[in-house]
Design an enzyme around this catalytic site. Sequence first.
Site, PDB file in Angstrom:
ATOM      1  N   ASP A   1      27.685   4.558   7.686  1.00  0.00           N
ATOM      2  CA  ASP A   1      28.225   5.001   8.974  1.00  0.00           C
ATOM      3  C   ASP A   1      29.443   5.911   8.797  1.00  0.00           C
ATOM      4  OD1 ASP A   1      28.427   5.264  11.684  1.00  0.00           O
ATOM      5  OD2 ASP A   1      29.294   3.268  12.047  1.00  0.00           O
TER       6      ASP A   1
ATOM      7  N   GLU B   1      29.414   8.765   7.627  1.00  0.00           N
ATOM      8  CA  GLU B   1      28.540   9.864   7.205  1.00  0.00           C
ATOM      9  C   GLU B   1      29.169  11.238   7.395  1.00  0.00           C
ATOM     10  OE1 GLU B   1      28.572   8.568  10.132  1.00  0.00           O
ATOM     11  OE2 GLU B   1      28.671  10.406  11.328  1.00  0.00           O
TER      12      GLU B   1
ATOM     13  N   LYS C   1      25.012   0.844  13.739  1.00  0.00           N
ATOM     14  CA  LYS C   1      26.032   0.524  14.739  1.00  0.00           C
ATOM     15  C   LYS C   1      25.478  -0.495  15.722  1.00  0.00           C
ATOM     16  CE  LYS C   1      28.338   5.068  14.994  1.00  0.00           C
ATOM     17  NZ  LYS C   1      29.687   4.686  14.571  1.00  0.00           N
TER      18      LYS C   1
ATOM     19  N   ARG D   1      32.161  12.408   6.830  1.00  0.00           N
ATOM     20  CA  ARG D   1      32.930  12.889   5.676  1.00  0.00           C
ATOM     21  C   ARG D   1      31.986  13.265   4.523  1.00  0.00           C
ATOM     22  NH1 ARG D   1      35.990   7.171   5.400  1.00  0.00           N
ATOM     23  NH2 ARG D   1      35.549   7.337   7.616  1.00  0.00           N
TER      24      ARG D   1
END
Length: 489
Positions: A341, A343, A271, A345
Amino acid sequence: MEFSLVKDNVADISSDSVVFLCHEGQRLPAAARKIDRALGGFLSDKVKSSDFKGAFGKTVLVDTPGDFNMKTVVLLGLGKKENFGALEAFRAANIAVARTGKISRAVCVDFSGVDREFLKVFLEGMACGAYEYGKFKSSGKRKNRIEKVSIASRKISADYFNTQATQASAISKSVAFSRDIVNDPPNILTPSVLAEHALSISEGSEHLDCKILDKEEIREMGMGGLSAVSFGSSEPPRFIHLSYTPPKKSRKKVAIVGKGITFDSGGLCLKPADSMRTMKMDMSGAAVVLGTMKAIGELAPGINVHGIVPATENMTGASAYKPDDVVTALNGKTIEIINTDAEGRVALSDALSYAVRLGVSEIVDLATLTGACIVGLGLHNAGVMGNSPNLVKSILSSASGAGEKMWELPLDVELREEIRSRVADVKNVGSRWGGAITAALFLENFVSDVPWVHIDIAGPSYMEKTSDWYQYGATGFGVRTIVNYLMER
Ligand code: BES
Ligand code: ZN
Ligand code: ZN
């Protein structure tokens, strides 16, 4: 915070502050008029000069002369009676605390003009409004001084008051707990510390049990999603399973599942710095699960409840999972990683599969899952999606009873192909469009045919501003809805 019911005339009660709840377009409550007479019309003068008409959230504050039996009188507008609901009750209580908290230890609220169905949520608002996170302030000073809240009403029976106050107390303590662990910094609140919190919750109640799986057990069990997300971190993952058994046997079994990413750096799909800040809140779903289990351990509803949390950091270490990796979830489905990113789920795929294995009759998951949900609904609404219209309806109704805003998004069939993978059963990210929905459609792969609702709480879990009705930081959003929901089943 201690709650009590008083039947005396508010004008005769000794309290640091008295709050009058005033609906728009109605006369001031009788007790307020009595106080006004005792003050020689000072209160009504102030009402006139400030043009107070009872609009929602408007207040008039009057400091009384020294020998009066209350230091401060507050008029608090509730808006029109026909527009007043649980959300307004919760917010009004927060405002009452914001106006009186710095100056009062004891607050009396005149409840004569408000329906008793709003008592519980109002008390929750008072207790939640007084919440402060001061652990890391070396001065240790609290801004809020309220310890006692008395509710003045002749229309409420002692029995009714006591049941509502007991529930409100347990629920607000759990909201505070949930806020605390979200506010805790990520160097302190690691996956193993989160698991220790779950253990101590179960130790606090005879109805609760707790099972924790460590890194090896997670891997051996076949939880390829949670394992993969944890590979980039030096903090070991934990899988948390709290179970609640009701005092009387019940066949009904509900699972609540919460995303427990104690810090989300994005992993290798790192990020940008600005988006990474606040990502300690990426375990807010887990905090709702733990808070809820703590509350029901005390309130003892009549059904079995399983609280499930996959807990890990999402980091960039040398063994981090990568785009193009394929991992296998607990239910055997393979997942192609497109973006590390996404992650939450991936970790939830195992937790949902685990819930299905337990043979539960319904699953509710809560997750700070997508920025897309915030883009769509803003910060103050959670997105609700599910495979069972009835279950979605009950969740929305519990949310509205709790005064928490949730909005349904469609699980659009057309979007399902967005997450179809060429190499695996499913991929973890779709295109730019409908990101909150494709995330939910991904999760749908792991709930089999069990009725399931997904609540994306990315927006309302954490506030970077303060307002009259919420504080900076974690909100505990979801706990009050889910506890209501479980108590009503
Ligand atoms: N934890 C974030 C979602 C999030 C964003 C929560 C902002 C709260 C505030 C999640 O893991 C994430 O990074 N999602 C990505 C998904 C994308 C890569 C498909 C997102 O929303 O950008
Ligand atoms: Zn992420
Ligand atoms: Zn995340």
